[in-house]
Design a protein around this motif. Structure first.
Motif, PDB file in Angstrom:
ATOM      1  N   ASN A 205      35.510-111.096 -36.458  1.00  0.00           N
ATOM      2  CA  ASN A 205      36.926-110.922 -36.736  1.00  0.00           C
ATOM      3  C   ASN A 205      37.122-109.638 -37.529  1.00  0.00           C
ATOM      4  OD1 ASN A 205      39.618-111.590 -36.822  1.00  0.00           O
ATOM      5  ND2 ASN A 205      39.382-113.329 -38.186  1.00  0.00           N
TER       6      ASN A 205
ATOM      7  N   PHE B 153      33.210-110.324 -27.319  1.00  0.00           N
ATOM      8  CA  PHE B 153      34.448-111.083 -27.118  1.00  0.00           C
ATOM      9  C   PHE B 153      34.197-112.583 -26.989  1.00  0.00           C
ATOM     10  CE2 PHE B 153      35.988-106.879 -25.606  1.00  0.00           C
ATOM     11  CZ  PHE B 153      37.023-106.733 -26.520  1.00  0.00           C
TER      12      PHE B 153
ATOM     13  N   MET C 119      34.592-114.221 -30.393  1.00  0.00           N
ATOM     14  CA  MET C 119      35.786-113.802 -31.115  1.00  0.00           C
ATOM     15  C   MET C 119      36.943-114.728 -30.721  1.00  0.00           C
ATOM     16  SD  MET C 119      35.194-109.696 -30.424  1.00  0.00           S
ATOM     17  CE  MET C 119      36.598-109.061 -31.311  1.00  0.00           C
ATOM     18  N   TRP C 120      38.066-114.586 -31.409  1.00  0.00           N
ATOM     19  CA  TRP C 120      39.254-115.330 -30.999  1.00  0.00           C
ATOM     20  C   TRP C 120      39.570-114.975 -29.547  1.00  0.00           C
ATOM     21  CZ3 TRP C 120      41.958-119.053 -33.538  1.00  0.00           C
ATOM     22  CH2 TRP C 120      41.704-119.220 -34.901  1.00  0.00           C
TER      23      TRP C 120
ATOM     24  N   ASP D 144      41.618-111.789 -28.604  1.00  0.00           N
ATOM     25  CA  ASP D 144      41.105-110.443 -28.895  1.00  0.00           C
ATOM     26  C   ASP D 144      40.813-109.644 -27.632  1.00  0.00           C
ATOM     27  OD1 ASP D 144      41.290-111.263 -31.522  1.00  0.00           O
ATOM     28  OD2 ASP D 144      39.146-111.170 -31.928  1.00  0.00           O
TER      29      ASP D 144
ATOM     30  N   PHE E 256      42.512-106.042 -28.156  1.00  0.00           N
ATOM     31  CA  PHE E 256      41.564-105.130 -28.795  1.00  0.00           C
ATOM     32  C   PHE E 256      41.288-103.884 -27.943  1.00  0.00           C
ATOM     33  CE2 PHE E 256      37.332-103.865 -30.434  1.00  0.00           C
ATOM     34  CZ  PHE E 256      37.708-103.599 -31.742  1.00  0.00           C
TER      35      PHE E 256
END
Length: 135
Positions: free
Chosen positions: A12, A92, A95-96, A99, A103
Motif C-alpha cells: 500500500n 497488484f 494490493m487492494w 490499485d 495506479f
C-alpha cells in the motif's frame, strides 16, 4: 507492506488521516515521513478517489500524490515495511483490488478521479474512473 490496521498484509502507499490544522498535502508529507523516514521537496497531486464499503455509511476520500525525488533512505516503521519494485513487477495481486485500475495512471502522469464500492476488502461491486484536466 502495511503491517497493521486497515489493509494490513497488503502492499500500500503511505498515508493516513489529516490532523486538525493540517492541509491534505501537509498530512501526506507527515505520513510519508512517519511511515518511511523519507521527505520530499515536491508532491504532485495525481488523483482523488472516494471509497465506499457496503454496510458502512462513512465514505473515505483519498488523495493520491506522487513524488519523483526524495531525501533519505526508506526505513521500516511500526506501520509499514517499504520495498521498491520494478515497474513491470508491481505486485497488484498483493494490493487492494482497485490499485490495478488507477495506479497505472499515476505512473503515466495522468490526473484522475474515481469511485470504488467494495463488498468486504476483496470485491469491487461498482466503480468509475476518469481522467481529468485537474484534481
Amino acid at each position: 507492506m502495511k503491517k497493521r490496521g486497515f489493509g494490513a498484509g497488503l502492499w500500500n502507499g503511505f498515508g493516513g488521516k489529516v490532523q486538525p490544522g493540517e492541509s491534505i498535502e501537509e498530512a501526506a508529507r507527515r505520513e510519508l515521513l512517519e511511515e518511511s523516514g523519507l521527505t520530499v521537496d515536491t508532491l504532485q497531486k495525481m488523483g482523488q478517489i472516494t471509497f465506499e464499503f457496503v454496510g458502512n455509511s462513512e465514505l473515505m476520500d483519498v488523495h493520491i500524490f506522487r513524488a519523483d525525488h526524495f531525501h533519505g533512505e526508506p526505513t521500516e516503521s511500526e506501520e509499514m515495511r517499504p520495498q521498491w519494485f520494478q515497474l513491470d513487477e508491481v505486485p497488484f495481486h498483493c494490493m487492494w483490488p482497485d490499485d490495478s485500475y488507477w495506479f497505472p495512471l499515476v505512473l503515466q502522469r495522468k490526473l484522475f478521479r474515481g469511485y470504488f464500492k467494495f463488498q468486504g476488502q476483496d470485491t469491487i461491486v461498482e466503480h468509475s474512473l476518469k481522467e481529468v484536466e485537474e484534481v
